[in-house]
Design an enzyme around this catalytic site. Sequence first.
Site, PDB file in Angstrom:
ATOM      1  N   LYS A   1       0.840  -1.198   0.000  1.00  0.00           N
ATOM      2  CA  LYS A   1       0.000   0.000   0.000  1.00  0.00           C
ATOM      3  C   LYS A   1       0.866   1.235   0.000  1.00  0.00           C
ATOM      4  CE  LYS A   1      -3.995   2.205   1.425  1.00  0.00           C
ATOM      5  NZ  LYS A   1      -3.773   2.931   0.179  1.00  0.00           N
TER       6      LYS A   1
ATOM      7  N   LYS B   1       6.068   2.222   8.044  1.00  0.00           N
ATOM      8  CA  LYS B   1       4.898   2.887   8.653  1.00  0.00           C
ATOM      9  C   LYS B   1       3.819   1.868   9.001  1.00  0.00           C
ATOM     10  CE  LYS B   1       5.501   6.939   5.805  1.00  0.00           C
ATOM     11  NZ  LYS B   1       4.967   8.027   4.999  1.00  0.00           N
TER      12      LYS B   1
ATOM     13  N   LYS C   1       4.730   2.161  -3.463  1.00  0.00           N
ATOM     14  CA  LYS C   1       4.753   3.587  -3.817  1.00  0.00           C
ATOM     15  C   LYS C   1       4.799   3.715  -5.321  1.00  0.00           C
ATOM     16  CE  LYS C   1       4.690   7.586  -1.747  1.00  0.00           C
ATOM     17  NZ  LYS C   1       4.049   7.899  -0.463  1.00  0.00           N
TER      18      LYS C   1
ATOM     19  N   THR D   1      -3.496  12.772   7.568  1.00  0.00           N
ATOM     20  CA  THR D   1      -2.056  12.889   7.813  1.00  0.00           C
ATOM     21  C   THR D   1      -1.800  13.989   8.834  1.00  0.00           C
ATOM     22  OG1 THR D   1      -1.576  12.095   5.604  1.00  0.00           O
ATOM     23  CG2 THR D   1       0.180  13.298   6.713  1.00  0.00           C
TER      24      THR D   1
ATOM     25  N   ASN E   1      -1.604  19.597   1.583  1.00  0.00           N
ATOM     26  CA  ASN E   1      -2.539  18.765   2.349  1.00  0.00           C
ATOM     27  C   ASN E   1      -2.055  18.597   3.796  1.00  0.00           C
ATOM     28  OD1 ASN E   1      -3.085  15.840   3.410  1.00  0.00           O
ATOM     29  ND2 ASN E   1      -4.826  16.360   2.136  1.00  0.00           N
TER      30      ASN E   1
ATOM     31  N   SER F   1      -6.215   5.542   5.339  1.00  0.00           N
ATOM     32  CA  SER F   1      -6.341   4.826   4.066  1.00  0.00           C
ATOM     33  C   SER F   1      -6.739   3.364   4.324  1.00  0.00           C
ATOM     34  CB  SER F   1      -5.016   4.842   3.309  1.00  0.00           C
ATOM     35  OG  SER F   1      -4.969   5.930   2.433  1.00  0.00           O
TER      36      SER F   1
HETATM   37  P1  NAD Z   1       1.101  18.902  -1.293  1.00  0.00           P
HETATM   38  O1  NAD Z   1       1.480  18.751  -2.704  1.00  0.00           O
HETATM   39  O2  NAD Z   1      -0.343  19.006  -0.942  1.00  0.00           O
HETATM   40  O3  NAD Z   1       1.824  20.217  -0.661  1.00  0.00           O
HETATM   41  C1  NAD Z   1       3.215  20.404  -0.724  1.00  0.00           C
HETATM   42  C2  NAD Z   1       3.541  21.753  -0.111  1.00  0.00           C
HETATM   43  O4  NAD Z   1       4.973  21.906  -0.104  1.00  0.00           O
HETATM   44  C3  NAD Z   1       2.996  22.960  -0.904  1.00  0.00           C
HETATM   45  O5  NAD Z   1       2.660  24.004  -0.021  1.00  0.00           O
HETATM   46  C4  NAD Z   1       4.197  23.347  -1.774  1.00  0.00           C
HETATM   47  O6  NAD Z   1       4.144  24.711  -2.182  1.00  0.00           O
HETATM   48  C5  NAD Z   1       5.330  23.102  -0.789  1.00  0.00           C
HETATM   49  N1  NAD Z   1       6.611  22.888  -1.477  1.00  0.00           N
HETATM   50  C6  NAD Z   1       6.837  22.197  -2.619  1.00  0.00           C
HETATM   51  N2  NAD Z   1       8.143  22.269  -2.946  1.00  0.00           N
HETATM   52  C7  NAD Z   1       8.743  22.995  -1.966  1.00  0.00           C
HETATM   53  C8  NAD Z   1      10.077  23.422  -1.741  1.00  0.00           C
HETATM   54  N3  NAD Z   1      11.049  23.131  -2.599  1.00  0.00           N
HETATM   55  N4  NAD Z   1      10.325  24.162  -0.629  1.00  0.00           N
HETATM   56  C9  NAD Z   1       9.349  24.468   0.237  1.00  0.00           C
HETATM   57  N5  NAD Z   1       8.057  24.118   0.060  1.00  0.00           N
HETATM   58  C10 NAD Z   1       7.770  23.390  -1.025  1.00  0.00           C
HETATM   59  O7  NAD Z   1       1.806  17.694  -0.532  1.00  0.00           O
HETATM   60  P2  NAD Z   1       1.361  16.996   0.822  1.00  0.00           P
HETATM   61  O8  NAD Z   1       0.419  15.908   0.499  1.00  0.00           O
HETATM   62  O9  NAD Z   1       0.995  18.033   1.828  1.00  0.00           O
HETATM   63  O10 NAD Z   1       2.736  16.287   1.232  1.00  0.00           O
HETATM   64  C11 NAD Z   1       3.776  17.015   1.871  1.00  0.00           C
HETATM   65  C12 NAD Z   1       4.770  16.036   2.447  1.00  0.00           C
HETATM   66  O11 NAD Z   1       4.094  15.172   3.353  1.00  0.00           O
HETATM   67  C13 NAD Z   1       5.433  15.120   1.419  1.00  0.00           C
HETATM   68  O12 NAD Z   1       6.748  14.832   1.808  1.00  0.00           O
HETATM   69  C14 NAD Z   1       4.577  13.867   1.479  1.00  0.00           C
HETATM   70  O13 NAD Z   1       5.271  12.721   1.015  1.00  0.00           O
HETATM   71  C15 NAD Z   1       4.302  13.821   2.966  1.00  0.00           C
HETATM   72  N6  NAD Z   1       3.127  13.004   3.274  1.00  0.00           N
HETATM   73  C16 NAD Z   1       1.898  13.369   2.829  1.00  0.00           C
HETATM   74  C17 NAD Z   1       0.817  12.548   3.115  1.00  0.00           C
HETATM   75  C18 NAD Z   1      -0.577  12.921   2.678  1.00  0.00           C
HETATM   76  O14 NAD Z   1      -1.520  12.168   2.990  1.00  0.00           O
HETATM   77  N7  NAD Z   1      -0.783  14.053   2.026  1.00  0.00           N
HETATM   78  C19 NAD Z   1       0.996  11.378   3.860  1.00  0.00           C
HETATM   79  C20 NAD Z   1       2.281  11.056   4.315  1.00  0.00           C
HETATM   80  C21 NAD Z   1       3.338  11.879   4.008  1.00  0.00           C
END
Ligand code: NAD
Length: 408
Positions: free
Chosen positions: A64, A88, A100, A184, A215, A342
């Site tokens: 997953k 995780k 992934k 998250t 997110n 999830s």
């Molecule tokens: P997202 O795409 O919704 O948001 C990403 C954010 O990071 C945006 O605000 C973007 O502008 C900013 N960003 C992008 N590049 C950047 C940079 N170079 N410097 C600074 N800011 C930058 O992504 P998300 O879903 O919020 O995920 C963010 C992190 O959390 C990722 O590492 C993701 O793998 C991790 N994560 C997310 C989830 C989930 O359910 N959304 C779950 C586990 C882990």
Amino acid sequence: MYHSTQTVIHEALKKLNFGDQMYELLKEPLRFLEVRIPVKMDDGTVKVFTGYRSQHNDSVGPTKGGIRFHPEVNEAEVKALSIWMSLKCGITNLPFGGGKGGIICDPREMSGRELECLSRGYVRAISQIVGPCKDIPAPDVYTNSQIMAWMVDEYSHLREFDSPGFITGKPLVLGGSKGRETATAHGVAIVIEEAAKKKGINLKDARVVIQGFGNAGSYLAKFMHDAGAKVVGVSDVLGAITDPNGLDIDYLLDCRDSFGTFSSLFSNTISNKELLELDCDILVPAAISNQITEENAYDIKALIVVEAANGPTTLEATKILNDRGVFLVPDILSNAGGVTVSYFEWVQNNQSYYWTEEEVDNKLKKIMVDSFENVYRISKIHQVDMRLAAYMVGIKKLAEASCFRGWA
Ligand code: NAD
């Protein structure tokens, strides 16, 4: 990222008294697929995109993990992320291994029609190795519930029956779970609460800085604000804003676009580097990997760092922070709320019986608190940092299941 992950897995397995054979099995994904997806673009040309799907280990159940759309997606990153998903699921005791996926693309530059063709093409390309009992995708960076909806529709067409359990993070009307959108961030908020208790910090007096306002970051800012903390800095890809008296989070939530960008609306921005070094109690990197490194680890002022993003702190920086007494809660523990809800979504799809938001929240809270306590306990028993302790907890179940199956 990939090599650092393997290094810590090796160390964790040694601490757990597993031999080199087990490391050989778990250091890499069992299956990795690279695909090419042709898409007719709006200007009439055909562009061919490269995508990946990695399945780390399915000894405890189907794999997953999310699908990332980003220009910097690459093979090593997808492989490392699939291993982290395994860890995780081990930490939270879910019946999954890690998977992934990713596509090299920039969705910010693509129209809705192009994105739909790409999403459907990816599902056709990987359809043989995914499915509700094989490997269940979900959203990740720059993918959302609309993309999950196109993907589940394509998969259901291919299989000729409705298959909601194929993918999670769907819209509610297509079998999504209540609480998934904020899961998250909710999980990170629960972990912050537990970490603050250990450090004797009252959340109501705490100053929080969050890098990334997508997110994970934006909903976390809201949870922190609602818990009474002062969110004194937030950022997006373009820059950061700060206010020592606390930012107006509701206003920022209204301002942000679907990619988590808002800073272009402000003139007095600071850089992401400056944001990470702001004076605060709790720092949450919630954007991308490799943000806290040897270069800036000495300049971090936070007492607690909780990793919401995957891989935001290098191993060298982890050591520096630990030596300086900063309490670092690793990604594979703190952002596991996403995969946990999830899992809830998948369970509800399999049963065709849907839970209330309160049920989802209560179940999530119990899993996150228990997981935090377990990792903290192992770190104390073995006198290791929280990252190594999390790896030990995460890898143990996979290693034991692999032994029973005769794989190592
Ligand atoms: P997202 O795409 O919704 O948001 C990403 C954010 O990071 C945006 O605000 C973007 O502008 C900013 N960003 C992008 N590049 C950047 C940079 N170079 N410097 C600074 N800011 C930058 O992504 P998300 O879903 O919020 O995920 C963010 C992190 O959390 C990722 O590492 C993701 O793998 C991790 N994560 C997310 C989830 C989930 O359910 N959304 C779950 C586990 C882990």
